[in-house]
Design an enzyme around this catalytic site. Structure first.
Site, mmCIF file in Angstrom:
data_model
loop_
_atom_site.group_PDB
_atom_site.id
_atom_site.type_symbol
_atom_site.label_atom_id
_atom_site.label_comp_id
_atom_site.label_asym_id
_atom_site.label_seq_id
_atom_site.Cartn_x
_atom_site.Cartn_y
_atom_site.Cartn_z
ATOM 1 N N GLY A 1 -1.257 21.919 47.093
ATOM 2 C CA GLY A 1 -1.571 21.711 48.505
ATOM 3 C C GLY A 1 -0.320 21.536 49.369
ATOM 4 O O GLY A 1 -0.342 21.842 50.564
ATOM 5 N N GLU B 1 0.792 24.909 50.084
ATOM 6 C CA GLU B 1 -0.212 25.518 50.972
ATOM 7 C C GLU B 1 -0.058 25.010 52.409
ATOM 8 O O GLU B 1 -0.218 25.773 53.362
ATOM 9 C CB GLU B 1 -1.617 25.234 50.432
ATOM 10 C CG GLU B 1 -1.890 26.020 49.151
ATOM 11 C CD GLU B 1 -3.194 25.638 48.484
ATOM 12 O OE1 GLU B 1 -3.508 24.420 48.445
ATOM 13 O OE2 GLU B 1 -3.906 26.537 48.009
ATOM 14 N N ALA C 1 -2.529 18.163 45.901
ATOM 15 C CA ALA C 1 -3.682 17.290 46.116
ATOM 16 C C ALA C 1 -3.583 16.124 45.144
ATOM 17 O O ALA C 1 -2.972 16.245 44.075
ATOM 18 C CB ALA C 1 -4.965 18.071 45.869
HETATM 19 N N1 COA Z 1 -1.575 13.790 42.292
HETATM 20 C C1 COA Z 1 -1.579 12.486 41.981
HETATM 21 N N2 COA Z 1 -0.471 11.832 41.585
HETATM 22 C C2 COA Z 1 0.667 12.544 41.500
HETATM 23 C C3 COA Z 1 0.737 13.917 41.820
HETATM 24 C C4 COA Z 1 -0.469 14.545 42.226
HETATM 25 N N3 COA Z 1 -0.513 15.826 42.587
HETATM 26 N N4 COA Z 1 1.998 14.337 41.621
HETATM 27 C C5 COA Z 1 2.706 13.270 41.243
HETATM 28 N N5 COA Z 1 1.908 12.176 41.146
HETATM 29 C C6 COA Z 1 2.274 10.813 40.761
HETATM 30 C C7 COA Z 1 2.427 10.678 39.261
HETATM 31 O O1 COA Z 1 1.168 10.477 38.648
HETATM 32 C C8 COA Z 1 3.320 9.462 39.179
HETATM 33 O O2 COA Z 1 2.540 8.306 39.424
HETATM 34 P P1 COA Z 1 2.754 6.973 38.498
HETATM 35 O O3 COA Z 1 4.181 6.578 38.735
HETATM 36 O O4 COA Z 1 1.769 6.002 39.030
HETATM 37 O O5 COA Z 1 2.511 7.411 37.093
HETATM 38 C C9 COA Z 1 4.234 9.627 40.378
HETATM 39 O O6 COA Z 1 3.554 10.503 41.274
HETATM 40 C C10 COA Z 1 5.581 10.262 40.036
HETATM 41 O O7 COA Z 1 5.331 11.486 39.371
HETATM 42 P P2 COA Z 1 5.858 11.824 37.875
HETATM 43 O O8 COA Z 1 4.932 12.831 37.277
HETATM 44 O O9 COA Z 1 6.077 10.558 37.109
HETATM 45 O O10 COA Z 1 7.269 12.475 38.227
HETATM 46 P P3 COA Z 1 8.035 13.592 37.374
HETATM 47 O O11 COA Z 1 9.374 13.686 37.985
HETATM 48 O O12 COA Z 1 7.938 13.318 35.935
HETATM 49 O O13 COA Z 1 7.231 14.957 37.647
HETATM 50 C C11 COA Z 1 6.057 16.588 38.988
HETATM 51 C C12 COA Z 1 7.114 15.472 38.958
HETATM 52 C C13 COA Z 1 5.852 17.005 40.452
HETATM 53 C C14 COA Z 1 6.534 17.787 38.175
HETATM 54 C C15 COA Z 1 4.721 16.058 38.402
HETATM 55 O O14 COA Z 1 4.415 14.848 39.059
HETATM 56 C C16 COA Z 1 3.557 16.992 38.584
HETATM 57 O O15 COA Z 1 3.429 17.965 37.861
HETATM 58 N N6 COA Z 1 2.665 16.690 39.543
HETATM 59 C C17 COA Z 1 1.459 17.438 39.761
HETATM 60 C C18 COA Z 1 1.731 18.750 40.487
HETATM 61 C C19 COA Z 1 0.459 19.548 40.635
HETATM 62 O O16 COA Z 1 -0.157 19.964 39.686
HETATM 63 N N7 COA Z 1 0.050 19.785 41.887
HETATM 64 C C20 COA Z 1 -1.128 20.553 42.200
HETATM 65 C C21 COA Z 1 -2.293 19.641 42.260
HETATM 66 S S1 COA Z 1 -3.824 20.515 42.523
#
Ligand code: COA
Length: 261
Positions: free
Chosen positions: A112, A115, A67
């Protein structure tokens, strides 16, 4: 004009692909995306020309990374609840869609995203796939069915390992656990999904819809209930044109022409 957050294309007659399209945010599931998905599902459910749906993510890094956490920030409880109710309804709709669905996953399928995949019928992973339910790291818990569907899919202890230790599993591991039907090199993922979709096209549409329902509802029913339901479905299918056409075609050594009736 900005790109739509959900792309739809017809790969070939009967096969529609839906692509989550916010690659710069790893296809994080925003409210407009959830709404676009619901609109497509509503249209597909009643469109006889669509027989199978492939869901995938734009770019090379993610299916859906969860999400959209940015939407959560500072939200009042009522708005947060509205998002949760809405996405849960759409995920349920995806699971209940009377046509087979195939999730084609490369990169992250988190929260999500995982999911959504669990609501699909067939899951195919690229080698880069990373699946997990990391909501605990945010101080939250999954809200789109993850605690229930993953546990039913892999059992309590494996689901606990994935959620309580916030582990991301690989496509290969998902295959070993029986979540993914196959794991292939990333560049072969879409061809593999299309090949699966073509195989699904050969199955009569009413039969596919009924088997899908039997699998889903039977999983939560007592065995005698599921078996009775199964028999009732078969007798109903036997009475359809397609049921007779399939038998006639086999005996005449020709390809059947199923019409979904
Ligand atoms: N919601 C909103 N934005 C998200 C996102 C999410 N679930 N997952 C990734 N993004 C965004 C990041 O904020 C970043 O945006 P920015 O460039 O404007 O800063 C962009 O996507 C790239 O992600 P980034 O975190 O820089 O890549 P990474 O390779 O360092 O890490 C992940 C990748 C997937 C490990 C990390 O993005 C992450 O942990 N995301 C959240 C996963 C999560 O908790 N999902 C469940 C949500 S309820």
């Amino acid at each position: 004009m900005t790109d739509p957050v959900l792309l739809r294309d017809e790969i070939e007659p009967g096969i529609v692909r839906l692509t989550f399209n916010r690659p710069e945010k790893l296809n994080a599931l925003s409210t407009p995306m959830v709404r676009a998905l619901e609109a497509e599902l509503d249209a597909i459910a009643v469109d006889k020309n669509v027989r199978v749906v492939i869901l995938t993510g734009a770019g090379e890094r993610a299916f859906v990374a969860g999400a959209d956490i940015a939407e959560y920030q500072g939200n009042r409880t009522r708005e947060f609840a509205a998002y949760q109710f809405e996405s849960r309804r759409v995920f349920d709709k995806l699971e209940a869609l009377p046509k087979p669905t195939i999730a084609a996953i490369r990169g992250y399928a988190l929260g999500g995203g995982f999911e959504i995949a669990l609501c699909c019928d067939i899951i195919l992973c690229g080698a880069s796939a990373r699946l997990g339910l990391p909501e605990g790291l945010l101080g939250l818990s999954p809200g789109g069915g993850g605690t229930q569907r993953l546990t039913r899919a892999v059992g309590r202890h494996m689901a606990s390992d994935i959620m309580l230790a916030a582990r991301r599993i690989t496509g290969e591991r998902a295959f070993q656990l029986g979540i993914a039907a196959a794991v292939v090199p990333d560049e072969e993922l879409m061809p593999a999904a299309i090949e699966r979709a073509r195989a699904v096209l050969k199955v009569a549409p009413l039969a596919a819809a009924e088997m899908k329902r039997l699998i889903r509802q039977g999983a939560d029913a007592a065995l005698p209930t599921g078996l009775a339901f199964e028999q009732e479905v078969l007798l109903r299918l036997y009475g359809t044109n397609d049921g007779q056409e399939g038998i006639d075609a086999f005996l005449a050594k020709r390809d059947p022409e199923f019409r979904g009736e």
